[in-house]
Design an enzyme around this catalytic site. Structure first.
Site, PDB file in Angstrom:
ATOM      1  N   LYS A 173       0.872  -1.175   0.000  1.00 45.60           N
ATOM      2  CA  LYS A 173       0.000   0.000   0.000  1.00 45.60           C
ATOM      3  C   LYS A 173       0.909   1.224   0.000  1.00 45.60           C
ATOM      4  O   LYS A 173       1.345   1.697   1.044  1.00 45.60           O
ATOM      5  CB  LYS A 173      -0.909  -0.006   1.237  1.00 45.60           C
ATOM      6  CG  LYS A 173      -2.243   0.762   1.080  1.00 45.60           C
ATOM      7  CD  LYS A 173      -2.123   2.223   0.708  1.00 45.60           C
ATOM      8  CE  LYS A 173      -1.657   3.066   1.875  1.00 45.60           C
ATOM      9  NZ  LYS A 173      -1.610   4.548   1.478  1.00 45.60           N
ATOM     10  N   SER A 226       5.317   8.757   9.685  1.00 44.53           N
ATOM     11  CA  SER A 226       5.474   9.633  10.845  1.00 44.53           C
ATOM     12  C   SER A 226       5.356   8.842  12.139  1.00 44.53           C
ATOM     13  O   SER A 226       4.771   7.752  12.180  1.00 44.53           O
ATOM     14  CB  SER A 226       4.410  10.734  10.817  1.00 44.53           C
ATOM     15  OG  SER A 226       3.126  10.181  11.066  1.00 44.53           O
ATOM     16  N   CYS A 281      13.284  11.244   5.722  1.00 38.15           N
ATOM     17  CA  CYS A 281      13.325  10.875   7.141  1.00 38.15           C
ATOM     18  C   CYS A 281      14.741  10.922   7.690  1.00 38.15           C
ATOM     19  O   CYS A 281      14.945  10.927   8.901  1.00 38.15           O
ATOM     20  CB  CYS A 281      12.718   9.492   7.357  1.00 38.15           C
ATOM     21  SG  CYS A 281      13.637   8.147   6.578  1.00 38.15           S
ATOM     22  N   GLU A 382       8.865  17.387  13.663  1.00 37.64           N
ATOM     23  CA  GLU A 382       9.422  17.013  12.372  1.00 37.64           C
ATOM     24  C   GLU A 382       8.689  17.815  11.299  1.00 37.64           C
ATOM     25  O   GLU A 382       7.531  17.541  10.976  1.00 37.64           O
ATOM     26  CB  GLU A 382       9.256  15.511  12.117  1.00 37.64           C
ATOM     27  CG  GLU A 382       9.913  15.052  10.835  1.00 37.64           C
ATOM     28  CD  GLU A 382       9.709  13.575  10.554  1.00 37.64           C
ATOM     29  OE1 GLU A 382      10.589  12.973   9.909  1.00 37.64           O
ATOM     30  OE2 GLU A 382       8.675  13.016  10.970  1.00 37.64           O
TER      31      GLU A 382
END
Length: 500
Positions: A173, A226, A281, A382
């Site tokens: 996915k 996240s 990231c 972030e």
């Protein structure tokens, strides 16, 4: 308008989908396609296709699996330009950066080509009288990957080559924001000789994610995204009895000591902070300048950030492209606003950037803050954009304490000419991946990728040796073969067996 379908059991289909999501070109701001958003029935169809294919693929020889991976590696290389341009069009990153992404993902395919060696078991002869012991690893079954928008080719390739090479079947996915790369990968797998149903792609949003997490026929889930969603994925999938690896967010630091080559450090921090518009990231988003390093470092970073060419990803002169959606652009600008309001010094302001002939694109220029403190939103959160913040530390010890106090533990770097400082840093910083004069310490495919603390939920990193272990289960066998022609027998004893 073009519709991007799912890939189930070797063919494209929109299934039962009645909802569709927009796919933008971030450089122009225009919607270029729509993607089918899966229903629970669509997810179930992909899982059942994978389950049907599992028995045959599990029994395929290691040689056959390796040959598929060798063919896949060659096909990815042949389609490198097509994949990279597709990523640039949907994600926004420049083509050269997209090529780097695909190449790093291809390294995992190359690692998976060695599956006959990677799945070797162990054997011990005569562990007891006429008794041998040995072990081997077997696949789990149907496994799933849920991946983010920022690396639409590389992050899925952290997962599916290892899962497939070890004998599992896979349901992917990907992010609905840039879905086309996954469909192209599916077609390449088919061309490489992978049987239908071994690799399936389902597009969708939270409906698809929750269906995957709850589905009783999925044995394991890999996730990158996240931290709040990683925590959610880990909890919900564990409650459903699945094996889970969930990689979360980051606030990656670069510690710059006064003995560092400041020009060298600034060059690499600029690339690590603003490459791919900061949507990585492993991007450096926080710099800790120690002592006298601060002023010179800020001056260099200011100059270099101001020189970055921002433009559409297809333009060969562009060094940094747009961010992925208008919502992402507005969120990043909001953080810059709040940073100013909190009292940080805005050294470079990238808000309001307009690119000629791309006035509706989702552009944010490089932003640089100095004199940031650990209580400001621009440090604690972030941001996932081209925003680099600088904190000042009086000593190396203070810098270490600052990094270790942060709840994230993905990657960090130190810039220094001192081997003693570097060795101390790598031992004492509480972070999963360390760079010494290397700003983005993403390990090679034959090591494993993953952080500590709130950057990882579960205890297994992706690809490399830990990836092999995640997608397999060990069996230990103890065997004895009595002499068929020997008629005497020894009575069994009820005491606990010991070696004799």
């Amino acid at each position: 308008m073009r519709t991007i379908p799912h890939w189930i059991a070797g063919s494209e289909t929109t299934g039962a989908a009645t909802r569709f999501g927009p796919v933008y070109n971030p450089a122009t701001g225009a919607q270029q396609a729509q993607v089918a958003l899966a229903t629970p029935a669509d997810v179930d169809a992909a899982v059942q296709a994978a389950a049907k294919a599992f028995d045959g693929w599990r029994d395929a020889s290691l040689t056959r699996r390796a040959r598929v991976m060798f063919a896949m590696r060659d096909l990815i290389e042949r389609h490198l330009d097509e994949l990279s341009e597709m990523i640039a069009d949907e994600h926004g990153k420049v083509v050269s950066d997209a090529k780097g992404e695909v190449t790093r993902g291809m390294e995992v395919v190359e690692y998976a080509c060695g599956i006959p060696t990677l799945l070797k078991g162990e054997y011990s002869e005569q562990v007891s009288t006429d008794v041998d012991a040995y072990s081997f690893r077997q696949p789990l079954g149907v496994v799933a990957g849920i991946t983010p928008f920022n690396f639409p080719a590389m992050v899925p390739m952290w997962m599916h080559p290892i899962a497939i090479a070890t004998g599992n079947t896979f349901v992917l996915k990907p992010s609905e924001r840039d879905p086309s790369a996954s469909n192209l990968i599916a077609r390449l797998y088919a061309e490489a000789g992978l049987p239908a149903g071994v690799f399936n792609v389902i597009h969708g949003d939270k409906v698809a994610v929750d269906t995957i997490l709850d589905h009783p026929d999925i044995a394991a889930v890999s996730f990158v995204g996240s931290t709040p969603i990683a925590r959610y994925v880990h909890q919900r999938a564990c409650e459903a009895g699945k094996r889970v690896q969930a990689l979360g967010g980051a606030k990656n630091h670069a510690v710059v000591l006064p003995d560092a080559n400041i020009e060298f450090a600034a060059n690499h921090i600029t690339a690590a902070g603003y490459g791919s518009a900061g949507e990585r990231c492993m991007a450096i988003s926080a710099v800790v300048a120690v002592g006298d390093a601060g002023d010179a470092l800020v001056a260099n970073l200011k100059r270099k950030a101001s020189e970055i060419t921002v433009g559409p990803g297809r333009d060969a002169t562009s060094e940094m492209g747009p961010v992925v959606t208008p919502e992402a652009r507005d969120r990043i600008v909001g953080y810059v606003d709040r940073g100013e309001q909190a009292g940080a010094t805005l050294v470079v302001d990238g808000r309001g950037l307009v690119v000629d002939n791309h006035e509706d694109g989702f552009f944010v220029g490089p932003c640089l803050f100095d004199h940031v403190t650990t209580d400001m939103d621009i440090y604690t959160d972030e941001i996932f954009g081209p925003v680099l913040v600088i904190l000042r530390a009086d000593s190396y010890a203070e810098a270490i304490d600052l990094v270790n106090a942060n709840p994230y533990g993905n990657g960090t770097a130190i810039f220094t000419s001192s081997g003693q400082a570097a060795k101390h840093f790598q031992r004492h910083v509480q972070v999963g991946m360390i760079g010494i004069n290397v700003p983005i310490p993403v390990p090679m495919a034959f090591y494993s990728f993953g952080g500590w603390k709130d950057s990882l939920f579960g205890d297994t990193h992706v690809h490399g040796p830990e990836g092999i272990r995640f997608y397999t289960r060990a069996k230990a066998i103890t065997s004895r073969w009595p002499d068929a022609g020997h008629h005497e027998h020894q009575n069994a004893t009820l005491q606990f067996p010991t070696a004799t």
